[in-house]
Design a protein around this motif. Structure first.
Motif, short mmCIF file in Angstrom:
data_model
loop_
_atom_site.label_atom_id
_atom_site.label_comp_id
_atom_site.label_asym_id
_atom_site.label_seq_id
_atom_site.Cartn_x
_atom_site.Cartn_y
_atom_site.Cartn_z
N MET A 187 -17.12 -20.25 -0.88
CA MET A 187 -17.52 -19.34 -0.03
C MET A 187 -16.48 -18.29 0.58
N THR A 188 -15.07 -18.71 0.53
CA THR A 188 -14.16 -17.88 1.26
C THR A 188 -13.90 -16.73 0.08
N ASN A 189 -14.21 -16.99 -0.91
CA ASN A 189 -14.11 -15.74 -2.10
C ASN A 189 -14.78 -14.45 -1.60
N LEU A 190 -15.91 -14.88 -0.93
CA LEU A 190 -16.76 -13.56 -0.66
C LEU A 190 -15.85 -12.68 0.32
N PHE A 191 -15.24 -13.10 1.12
CA PHE A 191 -14.32 -12.43 2.28
C PHE A 191 -12.95 -12.07 1.38
N ASP A 192 -12.67 -12.39 0.46
CA ASP A 192 -11.31 -12.23 -0.43
C ASP A 192 -11.31 -10.64 -0.57
N LEU A 193 -10.25 -10.10 -0.15
CA LEU A 193 -10.07 -8.66 -0.39
C LEU A 193 -8.84 -8.19 -1.41
N THR A 194 -8.11 -9.49 -1.97
CA THR A 194 -6.95 -9.22 -2.83
C THR A 194 -7.43 -8.25 -3.91
N GLY A 195 -6.39 -7.39 -4.13
CA GLY A 195 -6.42 -6.27 -5.35
C GLY A 195 -7.27 -5.03 -4.54
N LYS A 196 -7.73 -4.99 -3.60
CA LYS A 196 -8.51 -4.10 -2.86
C LYS A 196 -7.44 -3.00 -2.25
N VAL A 197 -7.63 -1.79 -2.37
CA VAL A 197 -7.09 -0.81 -1.72
C VAL A 197 -7.92 -0.12 -0.26
N ALA A 198 -7.03 -0.50 0.68
CA ALA A 198 -7.98 0.03 1.85
C ALA A 198 -7.49 1.29 2.51
N LEU A 199 -7.96 2.38 2.79
CA LEU A 199 -7.69 3.62 3.60
C LEU A 199 -8.05 3.62 4.87
N ILE A 200 -7.27 3.71 5.71
CA ILE A 200 -7.50 3.46 7.13
C ILE A 200 -7.00 4.70 7.86
N THR A 201 -8.05 5.61 8.30
CA THR A 201 -7.50 6.74 9.14
C THR A 201 -7.16 6.37 10.60
N GLY A 202 -6.13 7.01 10.95
CA GLY A 202 -5.43 6.64 12.08
C GLY A 202 -5.43 5.11 12.69
N GLY A 203 -4.66 4.56 11.54
CA GLY A 203 -4.53 3.07 11.74
C GLY A 203 -3.17 2.57 12.01
N THR A 204 -2.68 3.64 13.22
CA THR A 204 -1.17 3.29 13.58
C THR A 204 -1.33 2.74 14.88
N HIS A 205 -2.23 2.33 15.64
CA HIS A 205 -2.38 1.65 16.76
C HIS A 205 -3.66 1.22 17.35
N GLY A 206 -3.62 0.36 18.57
CA GLY A 206 -5.21 -0.13 18.99
C GLY A 206 -5.71 -0.91 17.81
N LEU A 207 -7.39 -0.35 17.89
CA LEU A 207 -8.16 -0.83 17.27
C LEU A 207 -7.95 -0.53 15.75
N GLY A 208 -7.49 0.56 15.31
CA GLY A 208 -7.28 0.98 14.01
C GLY A 208 -6.02 -0.12 13.35
N LEU A 209 -5.17 -0.34 14.25
CA LEU A 209 -4.04 -1.47 13.84
C LEU A 209 -4.45 -2.62 13.73
N ALA A 210 -5.44 -3.30 14.68
CA ALA A 210 -6.15 -4.37 14.47
C ALA A 210 -7.03 -4.73 13.18
N MET A 211 -7.81 -3.64 12.95
CA MET A 211 -8.70 -3.67 11.90
C MET A 211 -7.88 -3.69 10.43
N ALA A 212 -6.59 -3.00 10.33
CA ALA A 212 -5.95 -2.86 9.23
C ALA A 212 -5.39 -4.22 8.99
N GLU A 213 -4.76 -4.65 10.14
CA GLU A 213 -4.15 -5.89 10.11
C GLU A 213 -5.17 -7.02 9.59
N GLY A 214 -6.38 -6.92 10.05
CA GLY A 214 -7.29 -8.04 9.41
C GLY A 214 -7.54 -7.68 7.90
N LEU A 215 -7.42 -6.67 7.52
CA LEU A 215 -7.84 -6.31 6.18
C LEU A 215 -6.62 -6.75 5.30
N GLY A 216 -5.50 -6.62 5.78
CA GLY A 216 -4.18 -7.05 5.04
C GLY A 216 -4.20 -8.54 5.07
#
Length: 261
Positions: free
Chosen positions: A1-30
């Motif tokens: 089941m955990t494999n469904l949420f595995d993003l290993t090998g994926k490249v995520a582009l986050i615009t405005g991901g330097t602070h606040g909610l963008g940073l939190a979401m980027a950190e989650g993806l990382g």
């Protein structure tokens, strides 16, 4: 089941991901294994954010550009795809708000908010989707708002843009679902960030209003968005398309608590 949420090998582009909610979401993806590509228009903020991500052990790279500049954005997306092979996940998070009464707002200010909060996500989605369509794979997440559903004083441009972003999400999903691209949105409620810190003090009427209006009885923490971002970026959401998930502590589910409670 955990494999469904595995993003290993994926490249995520986050615009405005330097602070606040963008940073939190980027950190989650990382944390789920994604390689982070973050954009900003402010070099100092971008440098600080990249150092933070790298201190967490994430692979992270930054690019400076304005998502509303179609020509520059196209050049930067091509550069990102060349440097990182492909973009698997796009989070359209960059946005602005201008709190001005409708009668006092300059048309130029209105247009600026629409340009950043609505046209920018369209430009970025269009650019990134071209190769997603060729690969028949991709995740696009638009950061909407409760103002995608509700009005509020003094945010006429922001609410107009976020309402439009909800419909952009649905329309892009309609057009691109056949290419195995999922386009969804996240609608954050009221979150405890540096921007809201001045009004999150005891005795502030707005602070008391938000706490009383939210069934969970608190402001959201930025990390509360991470799970939803991971979900919509992962294989776990493969058959979800054109939806907005509101992460708001239940605000949109209720008309509010009775005054005698």
């Amino acid at each position: 089941m955990t494999n469904l949420f595995d993003l290993t090998g994926k490249v995520a582009l986050i615009t405005g991901g330097t602070h606040g909610l963008g940073l939190a979401m980027a950190e989650g993806l990382g944390s789920a294994g994604a390689e982070l590509v973050v954009t900003s228009t402010t070099p100092s903020k971008l440098e600080e954010a990249i150092k933070y991500y790298q201190s967490k052990g994430f692979k992270a790279t930054g690019y400076i550009f304005d998502v509303t500049d179609e020509k520059i954005a196209a050049e930067k997306v091509a550069e990102i795809e060349a440097n990182h092979k492909q973009i698997d996940i796009l989070i359209n998070n960059a946005g602005i708000i201008k709190r001005v009464p409708a009668l006092e707002m300059e048309v130029s200010e209105f247009r600026k908010v629409i340009d950043v909060d609505l046209t920018g996500p369209f430009i970025m989605s269009q650019l990134v989707a071209r190769n997603m369509i060729k690969r028949r794979s991709g995740k696009i997440i638009n950061i909407c708002s409760m103002m995608s559903e509700l009005g509020r004083d003094n945010v006429v441009a922001y609410a107009s843009a976020k309402g439009g972003l909800k419909m952009l999400t649905k329309n892009l999903a309609t057009e691109w679902a056949k290419h195995n691209i999922q386009v969804n949105g996240i609608g954050p409620g009221y979150f405890a960030t540096s921007q809201t810190e001045p009004i999150r003090v005891d005795g502030n009427p707005f602070n008391e209003f938000i706490i009383s209006r939210t069934p969970e009885g608190r402001w959201g923490n930025p990390e509360d968005l991470a799970g939803t971002a991971i979900f919509l970026a992962s294989e776990a959401s493969q058959f979800i398309n054109g939806q907005i998930i509101y992460v708001d502590g239940g605000i949109l589910a209720t008309i509010g608590k009775p005054s005698n409670e």
